[in-house]
Design a protein around this motif. Sequence first.
Motif, PDB file in Angstrom:
ATOM      1  N   SER A  62       1.179  -1.325  -0.316  1.00 47.13           N
ATOM      2  CA  SER A  62      -0.202   0.211  -0.318  1.00 47.13           C
ATOM      3  C   SER A  62       0.832   1.069  -0.225  1.00 47.13           C
ATOM      4  CB  SER A  62      -1.004   0.252   1.280  1.00 47.13           C
ATOM      5  OG  SER A  62      -1.506   1.383   1.572  1.00 47.13           O
ATOM      6  N   THR A  63       0.204   2.297  -0.853  1.00 46.14           N
ATOM      7  CA  THR A  63       0.959   3.635  -0.155  1.00 46.14           C
ATOM      8  C   THR A  63       1.390   4.134   0.749  1.00 46.14           C
ATOM      9  OG1 THR A  63      -0.765   4.718  -1.830  1.00 46.14           O
ATOM     10  CG2 THR A  63       0.793   6.081  -0.510  1.00 46.14           C
ATOM     11  N   ALA A  64       0.297   3.487   2.269  1.00 44.85           N
ATOM     12  CA  ALA A  64       0.865   3.237   3.492  1.00 44.85           C
ATOM     13  C   ALA A  64       1.771   2.733   4.588  1.00 44.85           C
ATOM     14  CB  ALA A  64      -0.617   3.403   4.399  1.00 44.85           C
ATOM     15  N   GLY A  65       2.465   1.639   2.887  1.00 45.78           N
ATOM     16  CA  GLY A  65       3.820   0.434   3.991  1.00 45.78           C
ATOM     17  C   GLY A  65       4.440   1.604   2.893  1.00 45.78           C
ATOM     18  N   LEU A  66       4.765   2.619   2.590  1.00 46.50           N
ATOM     19  CA  LEU A  66       5.936   3.710   1.685  1.00 46.50           C
ATOM     20  C   LEU A  66       5.859   4.920   2.778  1.00 46.50           C
ATOM     21  CD1 LEU A  66       5.618   3.089  -1.584  1.00 46.50           C
ATOM     22  CD2 LEU A  66       7.296   1.436  -0.527  1.00 46.50           C
ATOM     23  N   ILE A  67       5.087   5.433   3.369  1.00 45.18           N
ATOM     24  CA  ILE A  67       5.096   6.818   3.879  1.00 45.18           C
ATOM     25  C   ILE A  67       4.312   6.384   5.676  1.00 45.18           C
ATOM     26  CG2 ILE A  67       3.450   7.357   3.260  1.00 45.18           C
ATOM     27  CD1 ILE A  67       4.593  10.405   3.277  1.00 45.18           C
ATOM     28  N   GLY A  68       4.553   6.681   6.552  1.00 42.43           N
ATOM     29  CA  GLY A  68       4.095   6.646   7.571  1.00 42.43           C
ATOM     30  C   GLY A  68       2.379   7.786   7.512  1.00 42.43           C
ATOM     31  N   VAL A  69       1.589   7.524   8.064  1.00 39.72           N
ATOM     32  CA  VAL A  69       0.152   7.975   8.187  1.00 39.72           C
ATOM     33  C   VAL A  69      -0.534   7.377   9.155  1.00 39.72           C
ATOM     34  CG1 VAL A  69      -2.283   7.627   6.865  1.00 39.72           C
ATOM     35  CG2 VAL A  69       0.032   6.759   5.151  1.00 39.72           C
ATOM     36  N   VAL A  70      -1.150   8.887   9.786  1.00 39.86           N
ATOM     37  CA  VAL A  70      -1.412   8.580  10.903  1.00 39.86           C
ATOM     38  C   VAL A  70      -2.746   7.705  11.522  1.00 39.86           C
ATOM     39  CG1 VAL A  70      -3.479  10.740  10.542  1.00 39.86           C
ATOM     40  CG2 VAL A  70      -2.350  10.143  13.124  1.00 39.86           C
ATOM     41  N   GLY A  71      -3.136   7.052  12.306  1.00 36.80           N
ATOM     42  CA  GLY A  71      -4.213   5.920  12.053  1.00 36.80           C
ATOM     43  C   GLY A  71      -4.188   4.962  11.944  1.00 36.80           C
ATOM     44  N   TYR A  72      -3.277   5.029  11.349  1.00 35.73           N
ATOM     45  CA  TYR A  72      -2.799   3.322  10.532  1.00 35.73           C
ATOM     46  C   TYR A  72      -1.223   2.675  11.272  1.00 35.73           C
ATOM     47  CZ  TYR A  72      -5.381   3.840   6.505  1.00 35.73           C
ATOM     48  OH  TYR A  72      -6.200   4.019   5.441  1.00 35.73           O
ATOM     49  N   GLY A  86     -14.087  -3.005   1.267  1.00 38.33           N
ATOM     50  CA  GLY A  86     -13.125  -3.792   2.018  1.00 38.33           C
ATOM     51  C   GLY A  86     -13.298  -1.080   2.050  1.00 38.33           C
ATOM     52  N   LEU A  87     -12.706  -0.412   1.529  1.00 37.42           N
ATOM     53  CA  LEU A  87     -12.513   1.300   1.481  1.00 37.42           C
ATOM     54  C   LEU A  87     -13.696   1.477   2.405  1.00 37.42           C
ATOM     55  CD1 LEU A  87     -10.697   3.283   1.583  1.00 37.42           C
ATOM     56  CD2 LEU A  87     -11.504   3.822  -0.189  1.00 37.42           C
ATOM     57  N   ALA A  88     -15.318   1.148   1.605  1.00 38.20           N
ATOM     58  CA  ALA A  88     -16.350   1.604   2.242  1.00 38.20           C
ATOM     59  C   ALA A  88     -16.214   1.220   3.913  1.00 38.20           C
ATOM     60  CB  ALA A  88     -17.167   0.922   1.786  1.00 38.20           C
ATOM     61  N   VAL A  89     -15.630   0.000   3.950  1.00 37.22           N
ATOM     62  CA  VAL A  89     -15.819  -0.847   5.513  1.00 37.22           C
ATOM     63  C   VAL A  89     -15.001  -0.252   6.653  1.00 37.22           C
ATOM     64  CG1 VAL A  89     -15.265  -2.671   6.914  1.00 37.22           C
ATOM     65  CG2 VAL A  89     -16.568  -2.858   4.631  1.00 37.22           C
ATOM     66  N   GLU A  90     -13.630   0.418   5.540  1.00 34.92           N
ATOM     67  CA  GLU A  90     -12.330   0.737   6.186  1.00 34.92           C
ATOM     68  C   GLU A  90     -12.912   2.032   6.985  1.00 34.92           C
ATOM     69  OE1 GLU A  90      -9.682   1.240   4.295  1.00 34.92           O
ATOM     70  OE2 GLU A  90      -8.290   2.601   5.398  1.00 34.92           O
ATOM     71  N   ASN A  91     -13.627   2.776   6.100  1.00 37.13           N
ATOM     72  CA  ASN A  91     -13.740   4.625   6.119  1.00 37.13           C
ATOM     73  C   ASN A  91     -14.796   4.370   7.482  1.00 37.13           C
ATOM     74  OD1 ASN A  91     -12.201   5.474   4.375  1.00 37.13           O
ATOM     75  ND2 ASN A  91     -14.338   5.361   2.251  1.00 37.13           N
ATOM     76  N   THR A  92     -15.944   3.822   7.872  1.00 33.84           N
ATOM     77  CA  THR A  92     -16.706   4.122   8.244  1.00 33.84           C
ATOM     78  C   THR A  92     -16.131   3.861  10.158  1.00 33.84           C
ATOM     79  OG1 THR A  92     -16.585   1.561   9.329  1.00 33.84           O
ATOM     80  CG2 THR A  92     -18.608   2.162   7.638  1.00 33.84           C
ATOM     81  N   ARG A  93     -15.018   3.501  10.618  1.00 38.43           N
ATOM     82  CA  ARG A  93     -13.605   3.712  11.501  1.00 38.43           C
ATOM     83  C   ARG A  93     -12.586   4.724  11.540  1.00 38.43           C
ATOM     84  NH1 ARG A  93     -12.132  -1.975  13.564  1.00 38.43           N
ATOM     85  NH2 ARG A  93     -10.076  -0.579  14.758  1.00 38.43           N
ATOM     86  N   LYS A  94     -13.013   5.403  10.488  1.00 40.23           N
ATOM     87  CA  LYS A  94     -10.941   6.202  10.053  1.00 40.23           C
ATOM     88  C   LYS A  94     -11.368   7.390  11.340  1.00 40.23           C
ATOM     89  CE  LYS A  94      -9.789   5.976   5.882  1.00 40.23           C
ATOM     90  NZ  LYS A  94     -10.120   5.708   3.991  1.00 40.23           N
ATOM     91  N   PRO A  95     -10.239   7.734  11.728  1.00 42.19           N
ATOM     92  CA  PRO A  95     -10.346   9.000  12.937  1.00 42.19           C
ATOM     93  C   PRO A  95     -10.143   9.699  11.651  1.00 42.19           C
ATOM     94  CG  PRO A  95      -8.466   7.418  13.487  1.00 42.19           C
ATOM     95  CD  PRO A  95      -8.901   6.456  12.088  1.00 42.19           C
ATOM     96  N   PRO A  96     -10.682  11.132  11.951  1.00 46.47           N
ATOM     97  CA  PRO A  96     -10.486  12.488  11.488  1.00 46.47           C
ATOM     98  C   PRO A  96      -9.153  12.796  10.617  1.00 46.47           C
ATOM     99  CG  PRO A  96     -11.473  12.691  13.793  1.00 46.47           C
ATOM    100  CD  PRO A  96     -11.377  11.377  13.811  1.00 46.47           C
ATOM    101  N   GLU A  97      -8.023  12.481  11.543  1.00 42.70           N
ATOM    102  CA  GLU A  97      -7.028  13.242  10.933  1.00 42.70           C
ATOM    103  C   GLU A  97      -6.094  12.128   9.847  1.00 42.70           C
ATOM    104  OE1 GLU A  97      -7.604  12.139  13.855  1.00 42.70           O
ATOM    105  OE2 GLU A  97      -6.219  11.121  15.290  1.00 42.70           O
ATOM    106  N   THR A  98      -6.690  11.267   9.847  1.00 42.45           N
ATOM    107  CA  THR A  98      -6.698  10.270   8.949  1.00 42.45           C
ATOM    108  C   THR A  98      -6.958  11.064   7.947  1.00 42.45           C
ATOM    109  OG1 THR A  98      -6.239   8.065  10.889  1.00 42.45           O
ATOM    110  CG2 THR A  98      -6.550   7.435   8.462  1.00 42.45           C
ATOM    111  N   VAL A  99      -8.954  10.708   8.028  1.00 48.81           N
ATOM    112  CA  VAL A  99      -9.608  11.291   6.848  1.00 48.81           C
ATOM    113  C   VAL A  99      -8.842  12.692   6.216  1.00 48.81           C
ATOM    114  CG1 VAL A  99     -11.617  12.107   6.249  1.00 48.81           C
ATOM    115  CG2 VAL A  99     -11.354  10.438   7.348  1.00 48.81           C
ATOM    116  N   ALA A 100      -8.121  13.368   6.506  1.00 48.26           N
ATOM    117  CA  ALA A 100      -7.688  14.680   6.424  1.00 48.26           C
ATOM    118  C   ALA A 100      -5.780  14.127   5.482  1.00 48.26           C
ATOM    119  CB  ALA A 100      -7.357  15.428   7.714  1.00 48.26           C
ATOM    120  N   VAL A 101      -4.704  13.535   6.503  1.00 46.34           N
ATOM    121  CA  VAL A 101      -4.440  13.181   5.315  1.00 46.34           C
ATOM    122  C   VAL A 101      -4.473  12.540   4.322  1.00 46.34           C
ATOM    123  CG1 VAL A 101      -1.810  12.099   5.734  1.00 46.34           C
ATOM    124  CG2 VAL A 101      -2.306  13.099   7.747  1.00 46.34           C
ATOM    125  N   SER A 102      -5.368  11.643   4.318  1.00 49.43           N
ATOM    126  CA  SER A 102      -5.292  10.476   2.873  1.00 49.43           C
ATOM    127  C   SER A 102      -5.906  11.506   1.771  1.00 49.43           C
ATOM    128  CB  SER A 102      -6.589   9.614   3.539  1.00 49.43           C
ATOM    129  OG  SER A 102      -6.434   8.755   4.586  1.00 49.43           O
TER     130      SER A 102
END
Length: 270
Positions: free
Chosen positions: A142-152, A192-208
Amino acid sequence: MRRKRRIDWPHAHVLVTGGSQGIGAAVARAAAARGATVSILARGEELLRATAEPMGANWAVADVTDPAGLSRAVEQLEARSGPCDVLVACVGTALPGRFLEVPVEEFESQMRLNYLGAVHAARAVLPGMVARGRGTVVLTSSTAGLIGVVGYSGYAPTKAAVHELAHCLRYEVQPAGVTVAVLYPPDTDTPGLAVENTRKPPETVAVSGAVAPVSADKVAAAVLKGIEQGRHHISVDPLTRVLVRAGGIAEPLLRPFLARTIRRSLGTPG
Ligand SMILES: NC(=O)C1=CN([C@@H]2O[C@H](COP(=O)(O)OP(=O)(O)OC[C@H]3O[C@@H](n4cnc5c(N)ncnc54)[C@H](OP(=O)(O)O)[C@@H]3O)[C@@H](O)[C@H]2O)C=CC1
Ligand SMILES: CCCCCCCCCCCCCCCC(=O)[C@@H](N)CO
C-alpha cells in the motif's frame, strides 16, 4: 526495474487470492479479459461464485490464514487449470484507529491476514514456479507501507512487512526465473475501503485526502501492465511512484553487489 519479458496471457493460469471483490476481483476480470485462465480464492462461497461465473473463472474456498487449507485449494485449482503462472495476493484489511485505541487483537489479526496471508500464498505457489523456472508473484502492499500515515499504526507495518518480504525473497527466486513484484495501491474504491471509512479517525481522513481514491479497474490495469513489463514495483498514482523511488534509492545500487555475494557463497557460476 524494467525487464524485457512477455507474458502470454491466453496460456497463463492467473491465481488471485481475495479475488471475490475489490482489487482482486478487478485483477481477475482484467486477466480473464486478456484470455488468461483465472482462478479466484476467498472465504465466502456465494460471492466467489457470483464473481467467478461472469468471467468464466474457477474458484475455491480458502482462508489465507490457514496455510494447509490454502495449499490444498491451490493444488485443486492447479490440477484443474494447470500450474500457476501468476499469483496476485490481494487479501488484506485495514482497521484504522489511534494506537492506544486499537485493541491488541487487531494488531495481531492484521499482521496474520495482511502479512502472513501473503507469506502463505507465496509459499503455496513458489515451489512449483521455481521448479518450472518461471512465474510471477505479486504481493499487495500500500502507499501506507511506504510512508507513515496517522491512524494506520496497526495496518501500515503489515504493508511495510510485505514490501520487505518481497525484497528478501527476490534474491532467492529471481535466479530461478521467478519475478516478485509489489503492488502499492493508494485509496481504492472497494467494499473494503467503504468498511474501513466507517472507523477512520478524522486526522486519517484529512491526510488520506492528499490522494483521491482510484478505481479498482485502474489498479488492475496497472497490475497487468506491471506483470507484462516484469516490474518489481507497481503503483498507479504519482505520489506513490515518488515514494517507491525515493525509498528505494540505495537498494537498486546495492543489488548487483548483494546478488554477486550470494552467488559466490553458493558456489553458483557467474
Ligand atoms: N482499497 C484500498 O483503499 C486499498 C487496499 N489495499 C490492499 O489491497 C488489497 C485488497 O483490498 P480491497 O480490494 O479493498 O479488499 P476488500 O476488503 O474489498 O476485499 C477483500 C477480499 O479478500 C477476501 N478475504 C478476506 N479475508 C480473507 C481470508 N482470510 N482468506 C481469504 N480471502 C479473504 C474477501 O473475501 P471473503 O471475505 O469472502 O474471504 C475479498 O474477496 C488488500 O490487501 C488491501 O490491504 C492497499 C491500498 C489501498
Ligand atoms: C504532495 C505531497 C503530500 C504528501 C502527503 C502524504 C499523503 C499520504 C496519503 C496516504 C494515503 C494512504 C493510502 C492508504 C490506502 C490504504 O492502504 C487503505 N485504504 C487500505 O484499505
